[in-house]
Scaffold this motif. Structure first.
Motif, PDB file in Angstrom:
ATOM      1  N   MET A  81       0.826  -1.220   0.000  1.00  0.00           N
ATOM      2  CA  MET A  81       0.000   0.000   0.000  1.00  0.00           C
ATOM      3  C   MET A  81       0.856   1.264   0.000  1.00  0.00           C
ATOM      4  N   ARG A  82       1.933   1.260   0.771  1.00  0.00           N
ATOM      5  CA  ARG A  82       2.787   2.442   0.832  1.00  0.00           C
ATOM      6  C   ARG A  82       3.454   2.707  -0.519  1.00  0.00           C
ATOM      7  N   GLN A  83       3.917   1.650  -1.174  1.00  0.00           N
ATOM      8  CA  GLN A  83       4.565   1.821  -2.472  1.00  0.00           C
ATOM      9  C   GLN A  83       3.564   2.286  -3.523  1.00  0.00           C
ATOM     10  N   ARG A  84       2.364   1.719  -3.520  1.00  0.00           N
ATOM     11  CA  ARG A  84       1.336   2.154  -4.476  1.00  0.00           C
ATOM     12  C   ARG A  84       0.981   3.619  -4.268  1.00  0.00           C
ATOM     13  N   GLU A  89       1.484   9.253  -6.116  1.00  0.00           N
ATOM     14  CA  GLU A  89       1.943  10.631  -5.913  1.00  0.00           C
ATOM     15  C   GLU A  89       2.950  11.043  -6.976  1.00  0.00           C
ATOM     16  N   LYS A  90       3.846  10.122  -7.338  1.00  0.00           N
ATOM     17  CA  LYS A  90       4.816  10.436  -8.389  1.00  0.00           C
ATOM     18  C   LYS A  90       4.155  10.598  -9.745  1.00  0.00           C
ATOM     19  N   LEU A  92       1.307  11.964 -10.231  1.00  0.00           N
ATOM     20  CA  LEU A  92       0.701  13.290 -10.265  1.00  0.00           C
ATOM     21  C   LEU A  92       1.724  14.359 -10.653  1.00  0.00           C
ATOM     22  N   ASN A  93       2.965  14.161 -10.241  1.00  0.00           N
ATOM     23  CA  ASN A  93       4.045  15.086 -10.592  1.00  0.00           C
ATOM     24  C   ASN A  93       5.256  14.253 -11.009  1.00  0.00           C
ATOM     25  N   PRO A  94       5.204  13.658 -12.208  1.00  0.00           N
ATOM     26  CA  PRO A  94       6.274  12.733 -12.610  1.00  0.00           C
ATOM     27  C   PRO A  94       7.593  13.461 -12.890  1.00  0.00           C
ATOM     28  N   PRO A  95       8.702  12.758 -12.685  1.00  0.00           N
ATOM     29  CA  PRO A  95      10.008  13.378 -12.921  1.00  0.00           C
ATOM     30  C   PRO A  95      10.313  13.488 -14.415  1.00  0.00           C
ATOM     31  N   PRO A 150       6.443   6.134 -13.263  1.00  0.00           N
ATOM     32  CA  PRO A 150       6.350   7.599 -13.252  1.00  0.00           C
ATOM     33  C   PRO A 150       7.386   8.274 -14.160  1.00  0.00           C
ATOM     34  N   SER A 151       8.564   7.685 -14.288  1.00  0.00           N
ATOM     35  CA  SER A 151       9.582   8.290 -15.160  1.00  0.00           C
ATOM     36  C   SER A 151       9.123   8.291 -16.621  1.00  0.00           C
ATOM     37  N   GLU A 152       8.357   7.277 -17.024  1.00  0.00           N
ATOM     38  CA  GLU A 152       7.814   7.248 -18.388  1.00  0.00           C
ATOM     39  C   GLU A 152       6.791   8.366 -18.593  1.00  0.00           C
TER      40      GLU A 152
END
Length: 173
Positions: A81-84, A89-90, A92-95, A150-152
């Motif tokens: 759950m924490r990782q998901r 969150e990532k 929503l604002n991906p790198p 998220p990086s994608e």
């Protein structure tokens, strides 16, 4: 053929752009590598736990084993759950691709200075190592079962912004 101006991402190279066979091969090989490493660590964890539990009397040993089973299930679910949540969150604002590489460098250097200083605390947590390891298994499983990293997403957004800016400049001329 992937255009040369497509940025490389950590662990995926440029295969993320087309998401073809090479992309899925890279993702599967990364997951397989972590599966093998996790299996080896699992063997170490089982041996550490066995070395601890042989010193317990029979009645408390059974109680402790069932406590470890329950705690391990709970920690695995908590890690998942924490990782998901972190991935959400990532997303929503991906790198951007540059931030993804910076994060990768930071993450790879983070644990290098532990050395022998971690030995004493590690020996003290042997009784609860299975639960801690179950948390990391849940975290890894959640990380490798996402549809898109998220990086994608960040790289796709960066490309879209770049194309929009380039297209806007062409229209102004």
């Amino acid at each position: 053929m992937i255009p040369p101006d497509i940025p490389k991402l950590p662990g995926l190279g440029r295969t993320w752009y087309r998401r073809g066979a090479g992309y899925w091969l890279r993702r599967a090989s990364g997951a397989l590598l972590w599966l093998v490493l996790t299996a080896m660590m699992c063997a170490v964890v089982v041996e550490l736990y066995r070395s601890f539990r042989v010193h317990l009397p029979p009645a408390p040993r059974v109680v402790w084993d069932w406590t470890q089973v329950a705690a391990s299930c709970g920690f695995a679910a908590r890690g998942w759950m924490r990782q998901r949540r972190a991935i959400r969150e990532k997303l929503l604002n991906p790198p951007t691709p540059a931030q993804a590489w910076t994060d990768r460098r930071y993450d790879s250097r983070r644990g290098q200075n532990l050395g022998r200083a971690a030995l004493i605390p590690a020996l003290l947590v042997i009784p609860v190592v299975p639960s801690l390891f179950a948390w990391s298994l849940g975290t890894l499983a959640a990380a490798f079962t996402v549809r898109e990293y998220p990086s994608e997403v960040g790289a796709r957004r960066a490309l879209a912004n770049r194309d929009r800016l380039v297209g806007g400049q062409k229209r102004l001329r």
